[in-house]
Scaffold this motif. Structure first.
Motif, PDB file in Angstrom:
ATOM      1  N   ASN A 154       0.916  -1.051  -0.497  1.00 25.80           N
ATOM      2  CA  ASN A 154      -0.100  -0.388  -0.062  1.00 25.80           C
ATOM      3  C   ASN A 154       0.861   1.556   0.058  1.00 25.80           C
ATOM      4  O   ASN A 154       1.398   1.432   0.886  1.00 25.80           O
ATOM      5  CB  ASN A 154      -0.988  -0.332   1.457  1.00 25.80           C
ATOM      6  N   VAL A 180       0.467   4.976  -0.993  1.00 18.16           N
ATOM      7  CA  VAL A 180      -1.092   5.524  -1.123  1.00 18.16           C
ATOM      8  C   VAL A 180      -0.344   7.199  -1.358  1.00 18.16           C
ATOM      9  O   VAL A 180      -0.799   7.654  -2.517  1.00 18.16           O
ATOM     10  CB  VAL A 180      -2.111   5.526   0.114  1.00 18.16           C
ATOM     11  N   CYS A 234       1.757   4.013   4.621  1.00 18.04           N
ATOM     12  CA  CYS A 234       2.194   2.768   3.654  1.00 18.04           C
ATOM     13  C   CYS A 234       2.684   1.734   4.307  1.00 18.04           C
ATOM     14  O   CYS A 234       2.843   1.797   5.688  1.00 18.04           O
ATOM     15  CB  CYS A 234       3.577   3.631   2.452  1.00 18.04           C
ATOM     16  N   SER A 235       2.617   0.530   3.464  1.00 17.53           N
ATOM     17  CA  SER A 235       3.178  -0.526   3.844  1.00 17.53           C
ATOM     18  C   SER A 235       4.573  -0.400   3.927  1.00 17.53           C
ATOM     19  O   SER A 235       5.551   0.354   3.967  1.00 17.53           O
ATOM     20  CB  SER A 235       3.899  -1.922   3.287  1.00 17.53           C
ATOM     21  N   ASP A 283       2.700  -0.970  -7.239  1.00 22.76           N
ATOM     22  CA  ASP A 283       1.226  -0.281  -6.525  1.00 22.76           C
ATOM     23  C   ASP A 283       1.558   0.137  -7.718  1.00 22.76           C
ATOM     24  O   ASP A 283       2.191   1.583  -8.348  1.00 22.76           O
ATOM     25  CB  ASP A 283       1.596  -0.020  -4.863  1.00 22.76           C
ATOM     26  N   ASN A 285      -0.310  -9.466  -0.982  1.00 20.61           N
ATOM     27  CA  ASN A 285      -1.163  -8.425  -0.614  1.00 20.61           C
ATOM     28  C   ASN A 285      -0.343  -8.143   0.399  1.00 20.61           C
ATOM     29  O   ASN A 285      -0.975  -8.584   1.649  1.00 20.61           O
ATOM     30  CB  ASN A 285      -2.642  -8.284  -0.901  1.00 20.61           C
ATOM     31  N   ALA A 338      -0.990  -4.752   2.918  1.00 22.52           N
ATOM     32  CA  ALA A 338      -1.888  -4.074   3.440  1.00 22.52           C
ATOM     33  C   ALA A 338      -1.868  -3.621   4.483  1.00 22.52           C
ATOM     34  O   ALA A 338      -1.162  -4.418   5.862  1.00 22.52           O
ATOM     35  CB  ALA A 338      -3.389  -4.794   3.030  1.00 22.52           C
ATOM     36  N   HIS A 377      -9.913   4.862   7.367  1.00 20.75           N
ATOM     37  CA  HIS A 377     -10.502   5.030   5.294  1.00 20.75           C
ATOM     38  C   HIS A 377     -11.564   6.734   5.955  1.00 20.75           C
ATOM     39  O   HIS A 377     -12.898   5.835   6.291  1.00 20.75           O
ATOM     40  CB  HIS A 377     -10.806   4.576   4.827  1.00 20.75           C
ATOM     41  N   THR A 428      -9.612   0.622   6.155  1.00 15.57           N
ATOM     42  CA  THR A 428      -8.785   0.025   4.442  1.00 15.57           C
ATOM     43  C   THR A 428      -8.036  -0.896   5.421  1.00 15.57           C
ATOM     44  O   THR A 428      -7.125  -0.870   5.645  1.00 15.57           O
ATOM     45  CB  THR A 428      -7.918   0.806   3.978  1.00 15.57           C
ATOM     46  N   ASN A 479      -6.995  -2.603  -0.182  1.00 16.07           N
ATOM     47  CA  ASN A 479      -5.635  -2.589  -0.851  1.00 16.07           C
ATOM     48  C   ASN A 479      -5.280  -2.990  -2.194  1.00 16.07           C
ATOM     49  O   ASN A 479      -5.261  -2.477  -3.044  1.00 16.07           O
ATOM     50  CB  ASN A 479      -4.614  -3.240  -0.253  1.00 16.07           C
ATOM     51  N   GLY A 504      -6.265  -1.454  -5.827  1.00 10.25           N
ATOM     52  CA  GLY A 504      -4.802   0.166  -5.966  1.00 10.25           C
ATOM     53  C   GLY A 504      -4.159  -0.882  -6.933  1.00 10.25           C
ATOM     54  O   GLY A 504      -3.627  -0.494  -8.030  1.00 10.25           O
TER      55      GLY A 504
END
Length: 309
Positions: A44, A46, A55-56, A79, A137, A139, A144, A150, A155, A158
């Motif tokens: 993620n 973003v 973010c991840s 992403d 994935n 996330a 959110h 979220t 995720n 994306g």
């Protein structure tokens, strides 16, 4: 039907056992990654704001990559963020540096392929995502403002290419259920997935970019992202009425939407203290105001141009 969700307690990103514990979790899900597979690791990423929380975390993404490499897969990390590109965001978050000694590619989720939606119309999903053998994935557990939470399922949005996500907000923004159904259509079109959720330090009060840290000390994994999300909703004391993706998944009868159908082979929900975790009291409109929409697209273009230099 039982849906296993594997949870463990982990309180620090610099824990020496992070890689081993992530590998243990992913292995417990019967993750299908095998030798020679084209694996997309989907973090993620973003936006270039509050990246340490929004973010991840690079350490978690790195641990997932190392797991896939241990199975001799061909790994790409990519992403399609709201601003800029996947490569730019990977650099800004420190992810590129974190992966520099690993044989992985860092890319953008681009080359859109039209996906027909159940409620009509199409949306452009990245060919890289659609043609992978497996998606891992990664996330981040966050609030959110527009969708309540979220987690793993959100995720996958994306995988929609670039500005098409903003257009989806504008086109479907008057119908939150239809927007949620679109995300579930994207998920259904993807190859086999395994989801890892980073809640070591979660984001609460607001999101997906400007919330506040909440040290939950949780990492979770499942081959069913709906079940993984339901476990977290249950932990936080939420209801389907508060989370459009949960409500739509329930309406569609997707497996994993019922808390009573979820099993916990490792840690149970009682091992985690979510007391004080605050979700948005009221959801914001999905459609952006015209000025915000245009400004956002200009900012994204400017970031992309700077990143290409």
């Amino acid at each position: 039907m039982a849906h296993p969700v594997h949870l463990l307690r982990l309180t620090r990103y610099d824990d020496p056992a992070l890689d081993a514990r992530v590998a243990d979790l992913l292995g417990a899900t019967a993750c299908p990654v095998t030798r020679g597979d084209r694996v997309l690791v989907k973090p993620n990423l973003v936006a270039p704001r509050n990246t340490a929380l929004s973010c991840s975390h690079p350490a978690v993404v790195r641990a997932v990559c190392r797991f896939a490499l241990s199975r001799e897969a061909r790994v790409t990390v990519a992403d399609s963020p709201a601003f800029g590109t996947g490569r730019i965001m990977a650099r800004l978050t420190g992810l590129t540096a974190s992966l520099s000694d690993l044989p992985v590619a860092v890319a953008n989720l681009d080359e859109p392929k039209p996906l027909r939606l159940a409620h009509g119309g199409t949306i452009g999903v990245s060919r890289l995502a659609l043609e992978a053998d497996c998606i891992l994935n990664v996330a981040r557990l966050k609030c959110h403002d527009q969708m309540g939470m979220t987690l793993a399922v959100k995720n996958f949005f994306g995988c929609v290419c670039g500005f098409r996500k903003s257009l989806a907000h504008q086109r479907l923004g008057k119908d939150r259920a239809r927007f949620a159904a679109m995300i579930l259509d994207v998920l259904a079109a993807l190859p086999p997935t395994t989801s890892l959720l980073d809640g070591i330090v979660a984001m609460h009060k607001a999101g997906p970019a400007f919330g506040e840290p909440f040290p939950l000390g949780l990492v979770g994994a499942a081959d069913n992202p709906v079940a993984l999300d339901t476990a977290i909703y249950t932990l936080l004391g939420l209801t389907p009425e508060a989370v459009p993706l949960w409500r739509e998944s329930e309406r569609l009868g997707l497996g994993g939407t019922r808390p009573e159908d979820i099993t916990y082979p490792r840690e149970r929900l009682e091992a985690f203290d979510a007391t004080g975790f605050v979700t948005p009291p009221q959801l914001s409109p999905l459609a952006f105001e015209p000025r915000r929409f245009v400004t956002g697209r200009l900012k994204s273009l400017l970031l992309s141009l700077r990143g290409s230099r």
